[in-house]
Design a protein around this motif. Structure first.
Motif, short mmCIF file in Angstrom:
data_model
loop_
_atom_site.label_atom_id
_atom_site.label_comp_id
_atom_site.label_asym_id
_atom_site.label_seq_id
_atom_site.Cartn_x
_atom_site.Cartn_y
_atom_site.Cartn_z
N ARG A 42 0.82 -1.22 0.00
CA ARG A 42 0.00 0.00 0.00
C ARG A 42 0.85 1.27 0.00
O ARG A 42 0.33 2.36 -0.18
CB ARG A 42 -0.96 0.00 1.19
N ASN A 43 2.14 1.11 0.24
CA ASN A 43 3.05 2.26 0.17
C ASN A 43 3.71 2.37 -1.20
O ASN A 43 4.66 3.12 -1.38
CB ASN A 43 4.14 2.15 1.23
N ILE A 44 3.22 1.57 -2.14
CA ILE A 44 3.82 1.57 -3.48
C ILE A 44 2.80 2.11 -4.49
O ILE A 44 1.64 1.70 -4.47
CB ILE A 44 4.24 0.13 -3.88
N THR A 45 3.24 3.05 -5.32
CA THR A 45 2.34 3.61 -6.35
C THR A 45 2.94 3.35 -7.73
O THR A 45 4.11 3.64 -7.97
CB THR A 45 2.19 5.14 -6.15
N ILE A 46 2.11 2.80 -8.61
CA ILE A 46 2.52 2.63 -10.01
C ILE A 46 1.81 3.69 -10.83
O ILE A 46 0.58 3.80 -10.80
CB ILE A 46 2.16 1.22 -10.53
N SER A 47 2.60 4.51 -11.51
CA SER A 47 2.03 5.61 -12.29
C SER A 47 2.09 5.28 -13.78
O SER A 47 3.13 4.85 -14.28
CB SER A 47 2.84 6.88 -11.99
N VAL A 67 -1.18 -2.37 -4.49
CA VAL A 67 -0.51 -1.09 -4.74
C VAL A 67 -1.53 -0.06 -5.21
O VAL A 67 -2.66 -0.41 -5.56
CB VAL A 67 0.58 -1.24 -5.83
N THR A 68 -1.13 1.21 -5.20
CA THR A 68 -2.00 2.26 -5.74
C THR A 68 -1.68 2.46 -7.21
O THR A 68 -0.51 2.55 -7.58
CB THR A 68 -1.75 3.59 -4.99
#
Ligand code: SAH
Length: 347
Positions: A189-194, A212-213
């Protein structure tokens, strides 16, 4: 250990404890050495077998040609806010950038997924520089270990917002996420894929059921403007992206957030904020506004703080949750969109 596809040796970085155990046994060592190797790679951040002093010296010498998969630091710069940018030299000589962004409670790493980027967004330095290749799984993981070591602090958060388009390198990105989560201990949950959006890939990512976000770079409320800023958008219109985001939310149970780089006089008017709110209605989502960070060969202007505030306020009035990304590391050319992967000595 060799790759099933190419039969070339794969670096140790990126292997699970089980795979490391298999490998270590193949070299004649007992099973328990697998856990030791795992600790030295992922917790102690070793760069070579030689430095793993728990292993017998003769074995370390015998295995000294083994590729671990760590990069070399080619250059580093620190901005006055503590943000550090690293240019890392990979085994084939390619250079990638990674950025460590500290706050009192967090250390966030902005990770690259490709050498260059083929998406060619008109306002992005990486997009202006062309595309070389995808990063391997170990080259993604290495960036996090390097920032951790250099900044002498554990990495708590990770954003796939460096050079490259993560969904064009989906398998290695997902493989790296697994290792970063399970072997290094960064919460999903502290990982964001943009992503700027690649046809079918949001659906594919959903199938991995990661926690992930997902952040989608929208940057325009209508198709025509979006296509003028992002050439790849012609193959993947906003309506299709938003449909895929709805499906992603249904499959993963996670919300999607949207990024919107504000370019003065282009996409930053209150009218455009209203249009944006309209297309995002029903999403229960979050919009992250990024005031444009200047790059040398693009003709855009950063909006004033008042313009940014007005845009944010207009979204809020339309019941859209919004935040403005605080610019970090701008004077080290380490802010969003300023990564290029070359070392310009004239600066
Ligand atoms: N390829 C991914 C990751 C890119 S970087 C993506 O497009 O989402 C992360 C964000 O920074 C993206 O939203 C990108 O559009 C934005 N960005 C790129 N150049 C920028 C610039 N010069 N100023 C501000 N944001 C920028």
């Amino acid at each position: 250990m060799t790759s099933a596809i190419t039969d070339k040796p794969v670096p140790l970085l990126g292997l699970s404890q089980e795979e490391l155990t298999t490998w270590v046994e193949q070299t004649g060592q007992p099973r328990y050495r697998g856990k030791q190797l795992h600790d030295w790679l992922y917790q102690k951040g070793a760069h070579s077998l030689e430095e793993m002093t728990v292993f017998p010296k003769a074995w370390r010498q015998e295995m000294s040609g083994t590729e671990i998969g760590r990069s070399q630091i080619y250059h580093k710069t620190e901005a006055s806010d503590g943000t550090m940018k690293f240019l890392l030299r990979l085994a084939d000589g390619a250079i990638v950038e990674t950025v460590g962004i500290p706050t009192s409670k967090r250390l966030t790493v902005c990770v690259s997924t490709q050498v260059g980027c083929p998406m060619a967004c008109d306002f992005c330095a990486t997009g202006k520089g062309g595309f070389e290749r995808n990063l391997a799984k170990h080259e993604i993981i290495d960036q996090v270990l390097t920032v951790q070591e250099q900044m002498n602090r554990r990495v708590s958060h990770l954003v796939f917002m460096g050079m490259g388009e993560p969904l064009l390198n989906l398998e290695n990105v997902v493989g790296a996420v697994r290792v970063l989560n399970q072997d290094i201990g960064i919460g999903q949950r502290n990982i964001t894929i943009s992503t700027v959006g690649v046809p079918n890939r949001i659906k594919q990512l959903a199938q991995y059921h990661l926690q992930v976000t997902l952040a989608v770079s929208l940057h325009a409320p209508d198709r025509e403007l979006r296509e003028s800023l992002i050439p790849s958008a012609r193959k993947y219109p906003i309506t299709a992206i938003l449909d895929d985001c709805r499906e992603y939310i249904n499959i993963t149970g996670r919300r999607v957030s949207f990024e919107y780089t504000l370019l003065a006089g282009v996409n930053a008017s209150p009218q455009q904020a209203k249009q944006l709110a309209q297309i995002l209605r029903g999403f229960q989502s979050h919009v992250n506004l990024i005031p444009y960070n200047p790059i040398s060969d693009a003709d855009y202007k950063r909006p004033t703080p008042q313009m940014v505030e007005l845009f944010a306020q207009t979204l809020k009035e339309q019941n859209i949750a919004v935040s403005v990304r605080r610019t970090r590391g701008i004077e080290a050319d380490a802010a969003c969109g300023q990564l290029r992967g070359t070392h310009n000595t004239t600066k």
